[in-house]
Design a protein around this motif. Structure first.
Motif, PDB file in Angstrom:
ATOM      1  N   ASN A  15       0.822  -1.209   0.000  1.00 60.33           N
ATOM      2  CA  ASN A  15       0.000   0.000   0.000  1.00 60.33           C
ATOM      3  C   ASN A  15       0.854   1.255   0.000  1.00 60.33           C
ATOM      4  O   ASN A  15       0.515   2.257  -0.629  1.00 60.33           O
ATOM      5  CB  ASN A  15      -0.944  -0.003   1.210  1.00 60.33           C
ATOM      6  CG  ASN A  15      -2.107  -0.960   1.011  1.00 60.33           C
ATOM      7  OD1 ASN A  15      -2.440  -1.286  -0.121  1.00 60.33           O
ATOM      8  ND2 ASN A  15      -2.703  -1.411   2.092  1.00 60.33           N
ATOM      9  N   ALA A  22       0.911   6.867  -6.705  1.00 56.34           N
ATOM     10  CA  ALA A  22      -0.210   7.771  -6.943  1.00 56.34           C
ATOM     11  C   ALA A  22       0.219   9.220  -6.720  1.00 56.34           C
ATOM     12  O   ALA A  22      -0.179  10.116  -7.470  1.00 56.34           O
ATOM     13  CB  ALA A  22      -1.376   7.412  -6.027  1.00 56.34           C
ATOM     14  N   ARG A  26       0.225  12.200  -9.581  1.00 56.04           N
ATOM     15  CA  ARG A  26      -0.462  13.476  -9.423  1.00 56.04           C
ATOM     16  C   ARG A  26       0.493  14.640  -9.657  1.00 56.04           C
ATOM     17  O   ARG A  26       0.091  15.680 -10.114  1.00 56.04           O
ATOM     18  CB  ARG A  26      -1.058  13.583  -8.016  1.00 56.04           C
ATOM     19  CG  ARG A  26      -2.439  12.987  -7.948  1.00 56.04           C
ATOM     20  CD  ARG A  26      -3.054  13.248  -6.594  1.00 56.04           C
ATOM     21  NE  ARG A  26      -3.058  11.966  -5.886  1.00 56.04           N
ATOM     22  CZ  ARG A  26      -2.675  11.767  -4.653  1.00 56.04           C
ATOM     23  NH1 ARG A  26      -2.265  12.768  -3.924  1.00 56.04           N
ATOM     24  NH2 ARG A  26      -2.708  10.582  -4.117  1.00 56.04           N
ATOM     25  N   ALA A 112      -8.205   5.779 -17.116  1.00 53.79           N
ATOM     26  CA  ALA A 112      -8.502   4.602 -16.298  1.00 53.79           C
ATOM     27  C   ALA A 112      -7.179   4.026 -15.804  1.00 53.79           C
ATOM     28  O   ALA A 112      -6.193   3.987 -16.543  1.00 53.79           O
ATOM     29  CB  ALA A 112      -9.256   3.559 -17.116  1.00 53.79           C
ATOM     30  N   GLN A 113      -7.175   3.594 -14.553  1.00 52.18           N
ATOM     31  CA  GLN A 113      -5.953   3.064 -13.966  1.00 52.18           C
ATOM     32  C   GLN A 113      -6.303   1.792 -13.206  1.00 52.18           C
ATOM     33  O   GLN A 113      -7.256   1.765 -12.435  1.00 52.18           O
ATOM     34  CB  GLN A 113      -5.347   4.102 -13.025  1.00 52.18           C
ATOM     35  CG  GLN A 113      -4.023   3.702 -12.456  1.00 52.18           C
ATOM     36  CD  GLN A 113      -3.458   4.804 -11.562  1.00 52.18           C
ATOM     37  OE1 GLN A 113      -4.179   5.680 -11.124  1.00 52.18           O
ATOM     38  NE2 GLN A 113      -2.182   4.739 -11.307  1.00 52.18           N
ATOM     39  N   LEU A 115      -5.004  -0.835 -10.423  1.00 54.26           N
ATOM     40  CA  LEU A 115      -4.057  -0.984  -9.325  1.00 54.26           C
ATOM     41  C   LEU A 115      -4.121  -2.416  -8.818  1.00 54.26           C
ATOM     42  O   LEU A 115      -5.178  -2.896  -8.436  1.00 54.26           O
ATOM     43  CB  LEU A 115      -4.405  -0.019  -8.181  1.00 54.26           C
ATOM     44  CG  LEU A 115      -4.479   1.457  -8.551  1.00 54.26           C
ATOM     45  CD1 LEU A 115      -5.042   2.265  -7.409  1.00 54.26           C
ATOM     46  CD2 LEU A 115      -3.107   1.954  -8.931  1.00 54.26           C
ATOM     47  N   GLY A 122      -7.605  -2.697  -7.368  1.00 54.92           N
ATOM     48  CA  GLY A 122      -8.621  -1.682  -7.526  1.00 54.92           C
ATOM     49  C   GLY A 122      -8.549  -1.058  -8.898  1.00 54.92           C
ATOM     50  O   GLY A 122      -7.568  -1.219  -9.637  1.00 54.92           O
ATOM     51  N   VAL A 123      -9.599  -0.356  -9.228  1.00 53.84           N
ATOM     52  CA  VAL A 123      -9.672   0.366 -10.502  1.00 53.84           C
ATOM     53  C   VAL A 123     -10.011   1.814 -10.185  1.00 53.84           C
ATOM     54  O   VAL A 123     -10.902   2.087  -9.370  1.00 53.84           O
ATOM     55  CB  VAL A 123     -10.764  -0.247 -11.409  1.00 53.84           C
ATOM     56  CG1 VAL A 123     -10.900   0.556 -12.691  1.00 53.84           C
ATOM     57  CG2 VAL A 123     -10.464  -1.688 -11.732  1.00 53.84           C
ATOM     58  N   ARG A 124      -9.301   2.729 -10.813  1.00 59.21           N
ATOM     59  CA  ARG A 124      -9.550   4.150 -10.605  1.00 59.21           C
ATOM     60  C   ARG A 124      -9.892   4.774 -11.958  1.00 59.21           C
ATOM     61  O   ARG A 124      -9.146   4.639 -12.925  1.00 59.21           O
ATOM     62  CB  ARG A 124      -8.316   4.817 -10.026  1.00 59.21           C
ATOM     63  CG  ARG A 124      -8.547   6.272  -9.687  1.00 59.21           C
ATOM     64  CD  ARG A 124      -7.300   6.977  -9.240  1.00 59.21           C
ATOM     65  NE  ARG A 124      -6.437   6.129  -8.430  1.00 59.21           N
ATOM     66  CZ  ARG A 124      -5.310   6.548  -7.921  1.00 59.21           C
ATOM     67  NH1 ARG A 124      -4.901   7.783  -8.113  1.00 59.21           N
ATOM     68  NH2 ARG A 124      -4.544   5.747  -7.205  1.00 59.21           N
ATOM     69  N   LEU A 125     -11.015   5.443 -12.025  1.00 61.82           N
ATOM     70  CA  LEU A 125     -11.437   6.131 -13.247  1.00 61.82           C
ATOM     71  C   LEU A 125     -11.436   7.626 -12.981  1.00 61.82           C
ATOM     72  O   LEU A 125     -11.985   8.078 -11.972  1.00 61.82           O
ATOM     73  CB  LEU A 125     -12.833   5.686 -13.671  1.00 61.82           C
ATOM     74  CG  LEU A 125     -12.988   4.213 -14.042  1.00 61.82           C
ATOM     75  CD1 LEU A 125     -14.444   3.901 -14.290  1.00 61.82           C
ATOM     76  CD2 LEU A 125     -12.169   3.895 -15.275  1.00 61.82           C
ATOM     77  N   ARG A 126     -10.836   8.388 -13.881  1.00 59.97           N
ATOM     78  CA  ARG A 126     -10.829   9.853 -13.776  1.00 59.97           C
ATOM     79  C   ARG A 126     -11.540  10.431 -14.982  1.00 59.97           C
ATOM     80  O   ARG A 126     -11.285  10.043 -16.110  1.00 59.97           O
ATOM     81  CB  ARG A 126      -9.410  10.375 -13.738  1.00 59.97           C
ATOM     82  CG  ARG A 126      -8.658   9.981 -12.513  1.00 59.97           C
ATOM     83  CD  ARG A 126      -7.291  10.589 -12.541  1.00 59.97           C
ATOM     84  NE  ARG A 126      -6.526  10.132 -11.389  1.00 59.97           N
ATOM     85  CZ  ARG A 126      -5.269  10.402 -11.197  1.00 59.97           C
ATOM     86  NH1 ARG A 126      -4.609  11.146 -12.062  1.00 59.97           N
ATOM     87  NH2 ARG A 126      -4.649   9.947 -10.135  1.00 59.97           N
TER      88      ARG A 126
END
Length: 127
Positions: A15, A22, A26, A112-113, A115, A122-126
């Motif tokens: 983690n 991450a 950014r 889309a990312q 992880l 996990g999936v992260r969508l921006r």
């Protein structure tokens, strides 16, 4: 007990690595979106509509009236017709360019990312 402790250490380390990635992501500058196609499409569409309107106005102002209804020798319709044709071609070319420029700029904003960690993902969508 040892496996639980080892699993906890791996989980915390994974983690921490993902959080570091991450933060680094950014901090990276976002590449600028290319809006050239959209801007050219708007310019062609507006210019074509203006040029076509000027040509239509000239066409209707040069129409024969009254005793000149024959209009056999008049070639005043040629230039306004060329203007209307060019304006229509510009508008017909500009509208698809504007549409494809919008699609391209909308896609550039969406990311889309995926992880994947040692014990989860996990999936992260921006947008």
């Amino acid at each position: 007990m040892r496996f639980a402790a080892l699993g906890s250490i791996v989980l915390f380390a994974g983690n921490a690595l993902l959080a570091g990635d991450a933060r680094a992501e950014r901090a990276a500058p976002v590449p600028p979106v290319d809006t050239t196609r959209r801007d050219v499409g708007v310019g062609l569409s507006v210019g074509g509509l203006v040029l076509g309107s000027v040509g239509a106005g000239m066409y209707f102002l040069t129409q024969p009236r009254g005793e000149d209804l024959c209009g056999c020798a008049s070639k005043a319709w040629v230039f306004p017709t060329v203007l209307m044709s060019l304006g229509g071609a510009m508008a017909v070319t500009g509208i698809p360019l504007w549409i494809t420029g919008q699609i391209q700029s909308d896609r550039a904003k969406t990311q889309a990312q995926l992880l994947i960690g040692p014990l989860g993902g996990g999936v992260r969508l921006r947008f």
